[in-house]
Motif scaffolding. Structure first.
Motif, PDB file in Angstrom:
ATOM      1  N   UNK A 170     -23.262  46.455  74.174  1.00 28.86           N
ATOM      2  CA  UNK A 170     -24.227  46.334  73.104  1.00 28.86           C
ATOM      3  C   UNK A 170     -25.524  45.748  73.642  1.00 28.86           C
ATOM      4  N   UNK A 171     -26.495  45.612  72.770  1.00 24.22           N
ATOM      5  CA  UNK A 171     -27.836  45.192  73.181  1.00 24.22           C
ATOM      6  C   UNK A 171     -27.975  43.677  73.311  1.00 24.22           C
ATOM      7  N   UNK A 172     -27.006  42.920  72.827  1.00 21.46           N
ATOM      8  CA  UNK A 172     -27.088  41.473  72.929  1.00 21.46           C
ATOM      9  C   UNK A 172     -27.700  40.837  71.700  1.00 21.46           C
ATOM     10  N   UNK A 173     -27.207  39.653  71.373  1.00 21.16           N
ATOM     11  CA  UNK A 173     -27.757  38.886  70.265  1.00 21.16           C
ATOM     12  C   UNK A 173     -27.910  37.433  70.733  1.00 21.16           C
ATOM     13  N   UNK A 220     -20.501  46.237  65.832  1.00 18.55           N
ATOM     14  CA  UNK A 220     -20.063  47.487  65.223  1.00 18.55           C
ATOM     15  C   UNK A 220     -20.113  48.605  66.253  1.00 18.55           C
ATOM     16  N   UNK A 221     -19.042  49.374  66.326  1.00 15.28           N
ATOM     17  CA  UNK A 221     -18.949  50.469  67.286  1.00 15.28           C
ATOM     18  C   UNK A 221     -19.041  51.811  66.571  1.00 15.28           C
ATOM     19  N   UNK A 222     -19.612  52.770  67.271  1.00 18.59           N
ATOM     20  CA  UNK A 222     -19.687  54.127  66.741  1.00 18.59           C
ATOM     21  C   UNK A 222     -19.627  55.118  67.890  1.00 18.59           C
ATOM     22  N   UNK A 223     -19.222  56.327  67.573  1.00 13.09           N
ATOM     23  CA  UNK A 223     -19.238  57.386  68.571  1.00 13.09           C
ATOM     24  C   UNK A 223     -18.015  57.496  69.437  1.00 13.09           C
ATOM     25  N   UNK A 224     -16.969  56.779  69.113  1.00 17.06           N
ATOM     26  CA  UNK A 224     -15.752  56.862  69.907  1.00 17.06           C
ATOM     27  C   UNK A 224     -14.556  56.433  69.086  1.00 17.06           C
ATOM     28  N   UNK A 253     -19.955  55.829  73.386  1.00 16.79           N
ATOM     29  CA  UNK A 253     -19.735  54.760  72.415  1.00 16.79           C
ATOM     30  C   UNK A 253     -20.992  53.901  72.327  1.00 16.79           C
ATOM     31  N   UNK A 254     -21.441  53.665  71.104  1.00 18.07           N
ATOM     32  CA  UNK A 254     -22.584  52.788  70.890  1.00 18.07           C
ATOM     33  C   UNK A 254     -22.101  51.500  70.224  1.00 18.07           C
ATOM     34  N   UNK A 255     -22.624  50.379  70.719  1.00 15.76           N
ATOM     35  CA  UNK A 255     -22.247  49.075  70.207  1.00 15.76           C
ATOM     36  C   UNK A 255     -23.481  48.355  69.689  1.00 15.76           C
ATOM     37  N   UNK A 256     -23.366  47.772  68.516  1.00 15.93           N
ATOM     38  CA  UNK A 256     -24.484  47.056  67.898  1.00 15.93           C
ATOM     39  C   UNK A 256     -24.019  45.656  67.531  1.00 15.93           C
ATOM     40  N   UNK A 257     -24.532  44.672  68.271  1.00 16.95           N
ATOM     41  CA  UNK A 257     -24.175  43.280  68.019  1.00 16.95           C
ATOM     42  C   UNK A 257     -25.158  42.646  67.045  1.00 16.95           C
ATOM     43  N   UNK A 258     -24.651  41.729  66.247  1.00 14.28           N
ATOM     44  CA  UNK A 258     -25.490  41.012  65.289  1.00 14.28           C
ATOM     45  C   UNK A 258     -24.871  39.655  64.992  1.00 14.28           C
ATOM     46  N   UNK A 259     -25.641  38.816  64.293  1.00 16.39           N
ATOM     47  CA  UNK A 259     -25.115  37.544  63.837  1.00 16.39           C
ATOM     48  C   UNK A 259     -25.597  36.334  64.607  1.00 16.39           C
ATOM     49  N   UNK A 310     -14.110  49.513  62.686  1.00 12.50           N
ATOM     50  CA  UNK A 310     -14.711  49.693  64.018  1.00 12.50           C
ATOM     51  C   UNK A 310     -15.578  48.501  64.412  1.00 12.50           C
ATOM     52  N   UNK A 311     -15.074  47.324  64.149  1.00  5.24           N
ATOM     53  CA  UNK A 311     -15.872  46.120  64.367  1.00  5.24           C
ATOM     54  C   UNK A 311     -15.040  45.043  65.051  1.00  5.24           C
ATOM     55  N   UNK A 312     -15.686  44.347  65.973  1.00  8.57           N
ATOM     56  CA  UNK A 312     -15.092  43.183  66.617  1.00  8.57           C
ATOM     57  C   UNK A 312     -15.952  41.977  66.269  1.00  8.57           C
ATOM     58  N   UNK A 313     -15.293  40.836  66.124  1.00  9.19           N
ATOM     59  CA  UNK A 313     -15.980  39.614  65.704  1.00  9.19           C
ATOM     60  C   UNK A 313     -15.762  38.499  66.727  1.00  9.19           C
ATOM     61  N   UNK A 314     -16.682  37.556  66.718  1.00  5.13           N
ATOM     62  CA  UNK A 314     -16.502  36.331  67.492  1.00  5.13           C
ATOM     63  C   UNK A 314     -16.905  35.171  66.586  1.00  5.13           C
TER      64      UNK A 314
END
Length: 123
Positions: free
Chosen positions: A114-117, A22-26, A1-7, A76-80
């Motif tokens: 994820x990689x962190x924002x 955003x999640x992908x691969x799972x 699973x790959x996670x990409x944080x933004x914002x 496939x997205x989680x928000x805060x």
């Protein structure tokens, strides 16, 4: 699973930001999703978690009433959503995914990160 944080970004105290991950691969709906944050010299700190399907949530005491975690399994997205931000909310925010059923506030319970924002709140 790959996670990409933004914002993330720079905001004044009292302002708001919305983070996305955003999640992908799972199979996204099979993971509970969490947000953590970290500042230099300190351990990674639990912020919030949301359950897989029914959206049950838990929050750290420091953010209760100000932050809201949500998820859209179709996207496939989680928000805060972060409101009434304080300078002490500054840090790098990480999203994480867990296939487990316990230890919701422990980083060790989460397999994927994820990689962190960066979020910076100025006074």
């Amino acid at each position: 699973v790959q996670l990409q944080a933004s914002g993330g970004g720079l905001v004044q105290a009292g302002g708001s930001l919305r983070l996305s991950c955003a999640a992908s691969g799972g199979t996204f709906s099979s993971f509970r999703m969490g947000w953590f944050r970290q500042v230099p010299g300190k351990e990674r700190e639990f912020v919030a978690v949301i359950s897989r399907i029914y959206g049950g949530t838990e929050y750290a005491d420091a953010v209760k009433g100000r932050f809201t975690i949500s998820r859209d399994n179709a996207k496939n997205t989680v928000y805060l959503q972060m409101n009434s931000l304080k300078t002490e909310d500054t840090g790098v925010y990480y999203c994480a995914a867990s296939s487990g059923y316990s230890g919701t506030s422990k980083p060790s319970a989460y397999e994927y990160w994820g990689q962190g924002t960066q979020v910076t709140v100025s006074s």
